[in-house]
Design a protein around this motif. Structure first.
Motif, short mmCIF file in Angstrom:
data_model
loop_
_atom_site.label_atom_id
_atom_site.label_comp_id
_atom_site.label_asym_id
_atom_site.label_seq_id
_atom_site.Cartn_x
_atom_site.Cartn_y
_atom_site.Cartn_z
N MET A 100 -8.81 -5.05 -5.35
CA MET A 100 -8.50 -4.59 -4.13
C MET A 100 -9.47 -4.56 -2.98
SD MET A 100 -6.08 -1.28 -4.72
CE MET A 100 -4.77 -1.27 -5.61
N GLY A 101 -9.22 -4.16 -1.66
CA GLY A 101 -10.48 -4.46 -0.96
C GLY A 101 -11.71 -3.68 -1.25
N GLY A 102 -12.76 -4.14 -0.70
CA GLY A 102 -14.02 -3.49 -0.85
C GLY A 102 -13.89 -1.90 -0.54
N CYS A 103 -13.48 -1.55 0.65
CA CYS A 103 -13.56 -0.25 0.98
C CYS A 103 -12.74 0.72 0.12
CB CYS A 103 -12.94 -0.27 2.52
SG CYS A 103 -13.96 -1.21 3.67
N LEU A 104 -11.74 0.15 -0.34
CA LEU A 104 -10.50 1.11 -1.10
C LEU A 104 -11.40 1.07 -2.64
CD1 LEU A 104 -8.11 2.56 -1.26
CD2 LEU A 104 -6.81 0.61 -1.89
N GLU A 105 -11.97 0.18 -2.98
CA GLU A 105 -12.27 0.42 -4.37
C GLU A 105 -13.64 1.16 -4.49
OE1 GLU A 105 -13.86 -3.76 -5.72
OE2 GLU A 105 -11.95 -4.18 -6.25
N VAL A 139 -9.23 1.82 5.62
CA VAL A 139 -8.05 0.98 5.30
C VAL A 139 -7.08 1.18 6.31
CG1 VAL A 139 -6.44 0.28 3.43
CG2 VAL A 139 -8.83 1.10 2.90
N HIS A 140 -6.56 -0.06 6.70
CA HIS A 140 -5.42 -0.04 7.83
C HIS A 140 -4.29 -0.30 6.94
CE1 HIS A 140 -7.42 -0.03 11.36
NE2 HIS A 140 -8.30 -0.81 11.00
N ILE A 141 -3.04 0.53 6.82
CA ILE A 141 -2.03 0.58 6.26
C ILE A 141 -1.01 -0.26 7.06
CG2 ILE A 141 0.15 1.88 5.38
CD1 ILE A 141 -1.60 4.25 5.16
N ILE A 142 -0.56 -1.29 6.25
CA ILE A 142 0.41 -2.41 6.84
C ILE A 142 1.56 -2.34 6.23
CG2 ILE A 142 -1.37 -3.89 7.72
CD1 ILE A 142 -0.83 -6.01 5.27
N GLY A 143 2.85 -2.78 6.88
CA GLY A 143 4.23 -2.80 6.19
C GLY A 143 5.11 -2.66 7.05
N TYR A 172 -5.46 15.20 -2.98
CA TYR A 172 -5.19 13.70 -3.11
C TYR A 172 -4.25 13.23 -1.92
CZ TYR A 172 -7.54 13.99 -7.62
OH TYR A 172 -8.26 14.14 -8.71
N VAL A 173 -4.58 12.27 -1.38
CA VAL A 173 -3.72 11.45 -0.52
C VAL A 173 -3.12 10.26 -1.43
CG1 VAL A 173 -4.52 12.23 1.62
CG2 VAL A 173 -5.51 10.02 0.52
N ILE A 174 -2.08 9.80 -1.05
CA ILE A 174 -1.22 8.96 -1.95
C ILE A 174 -0.54 8.13 -0.77
CG2 ILE A 174 0.79 8.19 -3.35
CD1 ILE A 174 0.36 11.27 -4.33
N PHE A 175 -0.92 6.81 -0.72
CA PHE A 175 -0.48 5.89 0.18
C PHE A 175 -0.23 4.40 -0.18
CE2 PHE A 175 -5.15 6.06 0.32
CZ PHE A 175 -5.37 4.47 0.73
N PRO A 176 0.34 3.57 0.44
CA PRO A 176 0.73 2.24 0.06
C PRO A 176 -0.54 1.35 0.59
CG PRO A 176 1.96 2.73 2.02
CD PRO A 176 1.38 3.99 1.70
N TYR A 177 -0.92 0.58 -0.31
CA TYR A 177 -2.00 -0.36 0.29
C TYR A 177 -1.52 -1.70 -0.20
CZ TYR A 177 -6.40 -2.96 0.08
OH TYR A 177 -7.46 -3.68 0.41
N THR A 178 -1.40 -2.63 0.84
CA THR A 178 -1.17 -4.00 0.34
C THR A 178 -2.19 -4.94 0.58
OG1 THR A 178 1.14 -3.60 1.70
CG2 THR A 178 0.35 -5.84 1.57
N LYS A 179 -2.22 -5.79 -0.52
CA LYS A 179 -3.31 -6.81 -0.61
C LYS A 179 -2.66 -8.03 -0.69
CE LYS A 179 -7.29 -7.85 -3.88
NZ LYS A 179 -7.88 -7.57 -4.98
N PRO A 180 -3.15 -9.03 0.20
CA PRO A 180 -2.34 -10.27 0.30
C PRO A 180 -2.42 -11.20 -1.10
CG PRO A 180 -3.91 -10.02 1.99
CD PRO A 180 -4.21 -8.76 1.36
N CYS A 181 -1.24 -11.83 -1.41
CA CYS A 181 -1.28 -12.32 -2.40
C CYS A 181 -0.93 -11.71 -3.81
CB CYS A 181 -2.28 -13.43 -2.76
SG CYS A 181 -2.40 -14.52 -1.67
N HIS A 182 -1.25 -10.28 -3.83
CA HIS A 182 -1.08 -9.32 -4.79
C HIS A 182 0.18 -8.20 -4.79
CE1 HIS A 182 -4.59 -11.03 -7.28
NE2 HIS A 182 -4.94 -11.05 -5.76
#
Length: 92
Positions: free
Chosen positions: A1-6, A45-49, A61-71
């Motif tokens: 996942m992205g550096g910020c989210l990790e 993190v910007h949520i895309i979709g 806790y917060v629960i959200f979608p996270y999109t990682k290109p190619c994954h």
């Protein structure tokens, strides 16, 4: 996942999902959720979709979608802190 989210040490609840599957997962499994616009920034993190996009709140806790290109899209759960209050304030 992205550096910020990790750095937030996310728990992955659902992986390799489509935008719709991620949305349905949150809507079905999380009692308190909020609709946000594409590009909504949570932590660093910007949520895309494809709208509607949902961010859930479950306890501390917060629960959200996270999109990682190619994954694909993941549904992640992280400690929410101030983000929870920011989400709830949007509704008012």
């Amino acid at each position: 996942m992205g550096g910020c989210l990790e750095a937030l040490k996310p728990e992955i609840l659902f992986s390799q999902a489509s935008f719709k599957e991620a949305r349905d997962y949150i809507k079905t499994n999380v009692r308190e959720y909020y609709e946000v616009e594409p590009g909504y920034k949570i932590f660093d993190v910007h949520i895309i979709g494809v709208p509607p996009l949902y961010v859930g709140v479950e306890g501390d806790y917060v629960i959200f979608p996270y999109t990682k290109p190619c994954h694909g899209t993941f549904v992640v759960k992280v400690v929410g802190g101030e983000e929870i209050e920011r989400l709830r304030a949007r509704k008012k």
